[in-house]
Design a protein around this motif. Structure first.
Motif, PDB file in Angstrom:
ATOM      1  N   VAL A  70       2.139  11.431 -11.255  1.00  0.00           N
ATOM      2  CA  VAL A  70       1.126  10.576 -12.111  1.00  0.00           C
ATOM      3  C   VAL A  70      -0.229  10.182 -11.021  1.00  0.00           C
ATOM      4  N   LEU A  71       0.128   9.775 -10.063  1.00  0.00           N
ATOM      5  CA  LEU A  71      -1.109   9.642  -8.755  1.00  0.00           C
ATOM      6  C   LEU A  71      -1.536  10.936  -8.578  1.00  0.00           C
ATOM      7  N   VAL A  72      -0.942  12.213  -8.403  1.00  0.00           N
ATOM      8  CA  VAL A  72      -1.444  13.333  -7.708  1.00  0.00           C
ATOM      9  C   VAL A  72      -2.617  13.663  -9.360  1.00  0.00           C
ATOM     10  N   LYS A  73      -1.869  13.523 -10.607  1.00  0.00           N
ATOM     11  CA  LYS A  73      -2.664  14.156 -11.612  1.00  0.00           C
ATOM     12  C   LYS A  73      -3.549  13.897 -12.034  1.00  0.00           C
ATOM     13  N   PHE A  74      -3.931  12.290 -11.763  1.00  0.00           N
ATOM     14  CA  PHE A  74      -5.223  11.251 -11.824  1.00  0.00           C
ATOM     15  C   PHE A  74      -6.144  11.912 -10.935  1.00  0.00           C
ATOM     16  N   LEU A  75      -5.392  12.730  -9.271  1.00  0.00           N
ATOM     17  CA  LEU A  75      -6.573  12.432  -8.709  1.00  0.00           C
ATOM     18  C   LEU A  75      -6.558  14.065  -9.294  1.00  0.00           C
ATOM     19  N   PHE A  76      -5.591  14.611  -9.963  1.00  0.00           N
ATOM     20  CA  PHE A  76      -6.311  16.642  -9.987  1.00  0.00           C
ATOM     21  C   PHE A  76      -7.833  16.255 -10.898  1.00  0.00           C
ATOM     22  N   ALA A  99      -7.022  -6.639  -0.559  1.00  0.00           N
ATOM     23  CA  ALA A  99      -7.589  -6.770  -1.986  1.00  0.00           C
ATOM     24  C   ALA A  99      -8.488  -7.914  -2.178  1.00  0.00           C
ATOM     25  N   ILE A 100      -8.362  -9.205  -1.437  1.00  0.00           N
ATOM     26  CA  ILE A 100      -9.429 -10.249  -2.018  1.00  0.00           C
ATOM     27  C   ILE A 100     -10.843  -9.691  -1.606  1.00  0.00           C
ATOM     28  N   ALA A 101     -10.450  -9.078  -0.125  1.00  0.00           N
ATOM     29  CA  ALA A 101     -12.310  -8.923   0.333  1.00  0.00           C
ATOM     30  C   ALA A 101     -12.696  -8.278  -0.492  1.00  0.00           C
ATOM     31  N   MET A 123      -9.158  -0.988  -9.042  1.00  0.00           N
ATOM     32  CA  MET A 123      -8.889  -2.084  -8.591  1.00  0.00           C
ATOM     33  C   MET A 123      -8.048  -2.798  -9.206  1.00  0.00           C
ATOM     34  N   ALA A 124      -7.450  -2.136 -10.332  1.00  0.00           N
ATOM     35  CA  ALA A 124      -6.483  -2.756 -10.862  1.00  0.00           C
ATOM     36  C   ALA A 124      -5.121  -2.123 -10.174  1.00  0.00           C
ATOM     37  N   VAL A 125      -5.111  -1.156  -9.713  1.00  0.00           N
ATOM     38  CA  VAL A 125      -4.123  -0.282  -9.026  1.00  0.00           C
ATOM     39  C   VAL A 125      -4.064  -1.176  -7.918  1.00  0.00           C
ATOM     40  N   VAL A 126      -5.017  -1.431  -7.113  1.00  0.00           N
ATOM     41  CA  VAL A 126      -4.911  -2.216  -5.545  1.00  0.00           C
ATOM     42  C   VAL A 126      -4.549  -3.805  -5.859  1.00  0.00           C
ATOM     43  N   MET A 127      -5.330  -4.284  -6.732  1.00  0.00           N
ATOM     44  CA  MET A 127      -4.572  -5.531  -7.304  1.00  0.00           C
ATOM     45  C   MET A 127      -3.277  -5.627  -7.146  1.00  0.00           C
ATOM     46  N   GLY A 128      -2.973  -4.792  -8.517  1.00  0.00           N
ATOM     47  CA  GLY A 128      -1.195  -5.053  -8.512  1.00  0.00           C
ATOM     48  C   GLY A 128      -0.682  -4.619  -7.812  1.00  0.00           C
ATOM     49  N   ALA A 129      -0.448  -4.124  -7.022  1.00  0.00           N
ATOM     50  CA  ALA A 129       0.053  -3.431  -5.313  1.00  0.00           C
ATOM     51  C   ALA A 129       0.059  -5.174  -4.435  1.00  0.00           C
ATOM     52  N   LEU A 164     -10.046   7.822  -2.762  1.00  0.00           N
ATOM     53  CA  LEU A 164      -8.782   7.773  -1.408  1.00  0.00           C
ATOM     54  C   LEU A 164      -8.300   6.132  -1.698  1.00  0.00           C
ATOM     55  N   TRP A 165      -9.188   4.657  -2.364  1.00  0.00           N
ATOM     56  CA  TRP A 165      -8.481   4.221  -2.206  1.00  0.00           C
ATOM     57  C   TRP A 165      -8.178   3.707  -4.210  1.00  0.00           C
ATOM     58  N   LEU A 166      -7.218   4.771  -4.650  1.00  0.00           N
ATOM     59  CA  LEU A 166      -6.008   5.085  -5.719  1.00  0.00           C
ATOM     60  C   LEU A 166      -5.352   6.241  -4.624  1.00  0.00           C
ATOM     61  N   TYR A 167      -5.317   6.570  -4.051  1.00  0.00           N
ATOM     62  CA  TYR A 167      -3.984   7.674  -2.810  1.00  0.00           C
ATOM     63  C   TYR A 167      -3.654   6.551  -2.130  1.00  0.00           C
ATOM     64  N   TRP A 168      -4.133   5.762  -1.929  1.00  0.00           N
ATOM     65  CA  TRP A 168      -3.852   4.705  -0.416  1.00  0.00           C
ATOM     66  C   TRP A 168      -2.843   3.713  -1.300  1.00  0.00           C
ATOM     67  N   PHE A 169      -3.009   3.065  -2.566  1.00  0.00           N
ATOM     68  CA  PHE A 169      -2.721   1.633  -2.579  1.00  0.00           C
ATOM     69  C   PHE A 169      -1.666   2.555  -4.154  1.00  0.00           C
ATOM     70  N   GLY A 170      -1.853   3.697  -4.564  1.00  0.00           N
ATOM     71  CA  GLY A 170      -1.081   4.177  -5.060  1.00  0.00           C
ATOM     72  C   GLY A 170       0.190   4.303  -4.840  1.00  0.00           C
ATOM     73  N   ARG A 171       0.173   5.140  -4.181  1.00  0.00           N
ATOM     74  CA  ARG A 171       1.634   5.190  -2.765  1.00  0.00           C
ATOM     75  C   ARG A 171       1.991   4.265  -2.425  1.00  0.00           C
ATOM     76  N   ILE A 172       1.557   2.912  -1.996  1.00  0.00           N
ATOM     77  CA  ILE A 172       2.291   1.815  -1.869  1.00  0.00           C
ATOM     78  C   ILE A 172       3.089   1.655  -3.457  1.00  0.00           C
ATOM     79  N   PHE A 173       2.069   0.965  -4.849  1.00  0.00           N
ATOM     80  CA  PHE A 173       2.341   1.051  -5.828  1.00  0.00           C
ATOM     81  C   PHE A 173       3.804   1.349  -6.097  1.00  0.00           C
ATOM     82  N   LEU A 174       3.269   3.055  -5.788  1.00  0.00           N
ATOM     83  CA  LEU A 174       5.011   3.880  -5.757  1.00  0.00           C
ATOM     84  C   LEU A 174       5.779   3.622  -5.167  1.00  0.00           C
ATOM     85  N   GLN A 175       6.426   2.569  -4.784  1.00  0.00           N
ATOM     86  CA  GLN A 175       6.980   2.571  -3.487  1.00  0.00           C
ATOM     87  C   GLN A 175       7.709   1.360  -4.685  1.00  0.00           C
ATOM     88  N   TYR A 176       7.479   0.607  -5.739  1.00  0.00           N
ATOM     89  CA  TYR A 176       8.390  -0.421  -6.053  1.00  0.00           C
ATOM     90  C   TYR A 176       8.069   0.167  -7.694  1.00  0.00           C
TER      91      TYR A 176
END
Length: 294
Positions: A17-23, A175-177, A146-152, A87-99
């Motif tokens: 899904v992350l790749v699809k959103f980037l595309f 995320a807080i910063a 931002m939702a993905v960033v804060m969620g992760a 870039l933000w979506l990819y970085w935090f999206g990968r972390i998000f998908l670990q869980y």
């Protein structure tokens, strides 16, 4: 060129899904740019597609373009804006998908986008500071990201990222910063609607993480909505109905069939008299039973 296109299609089709959103975000950006260049080169009256895809702050316009709270989160006008968000979506999206699953990532992305759009529209129609700015238009994936960033970050606050010149930093601090930057940017006169939407998306991600820790998934209704929309676009399988055509039975055929059946019943009855009911086969018993009901 054909090989590149085929590779991209394969990557999209087999990506998560992350790749699809980037595309999707990148493709929409380039399509809009190509259309804009085409109109410019041929001196055609430019059709402002952004106005049909971005969220208007005016309620009357929003009612006429009710689809925009969904479309705006995939639209970018500036390359740096697209690059930053992806870039933000990819970085935090990968972390998000670990869980979480890709389904949850997609649902939270949409939920964050909707949350950002809602806070933006509410603010520009209720808060005096924003009302005097008049009607405006908002685009970009920032609220959804931002939702993905804060969620992760708030689901796994102890995860660390290596930042250039700084070293390892917990993602919750990052995320807080970012949230505080948006909050303190209000009143600057620059991208006011965007900052409001970022806060709305961040709130959606934070609430998601908080509720998920308690065993509740607030993205469930979004998942059901997306499933419904996807099913609408899928071609329906035609159910093949087998229709049997029977030849019309003539009187002669009917009489022959009846005589044959009667002869068979008579033979069973003769056997019944000679050998008794217990010596009939199950099939003969059934035929005799069926005949008694006629």
């Amino acid at each position: 060129m054909a090989t590149i296109v085929e590779r991209l299609k394969y990557r999209y089709k087999n990506g998560d899904v992350l790749v699809k959103f980037l595309f999707i975000n990148i493709t929409v950006f380039f399509i809009l740019k190509v259309i804009a260049i085409f109109f410019l080169l041929f001196n055609l009256n430019r059709v402002d597609l952004i106005s049909f895809l971005g969220v208007p702050s005016g309620l009357s316009q929003l009612l006429n373009r009710f689809w925009t709270p969904f479309t705006y989160m995939f639209v970018h006008e500036q390359l740096w804006h697209l690059l930053f968000n992806m870039l933000w979506l990819y970085w935090f999206g990968r972390i998000f998908l670990q869980y979480f699953t890709g389904r949850t990532l997609g649902s939270l992305y949409v939920l964050g986008g909707l949350g950002g759009a809602m806070l933006y529209v509410v603010a520009f129609n209720t808060v005096p500071y924003f009302i005097v700015m008049g009607d405006s238009l908002m685009i970009g994936a920032s609220a959804a990201v931002m939702a993905v960033v804060m969620g992760a970050a708030f689901y796994r606050p102890n995860v660390r990222l290596n930042l250039l010149f700084i070293g390892q930093v917990r993602i919750v601090y990052i995320a807080i910063a970012v949230f505080l930057i948006d909050l303190f940017s209000l009143g600057s006169g620059v991208n006011e609607g965007g900052h409001v939407a970022h806060i709305g998306g961040a709130m959606a991600g934070y609430i998601f993480a908080l509720q998920y820790r308690k065993g509740r998934d607030i993205t469930g209704w979004v998942s059901s909505l997306i499933d419904g929309l996807v099913n609408l676009t899928k071609p329906r399988k035609r159910v093949k109905m087998k229709v049997e055509y029977r030849k019309r039975e003539t009187d002669l055929d009917y009489n022959e069939r009846r005589n044959s059946q009667q002869a068979e019943i008579d033979a069973i009855l003769d056997k019944l008299k000679k050998s008794g009911y217990s010596n009939l086969t199950p099939e003969e018993k059934k035929k005799l039973f069926d005949a008694s009901k006629k």
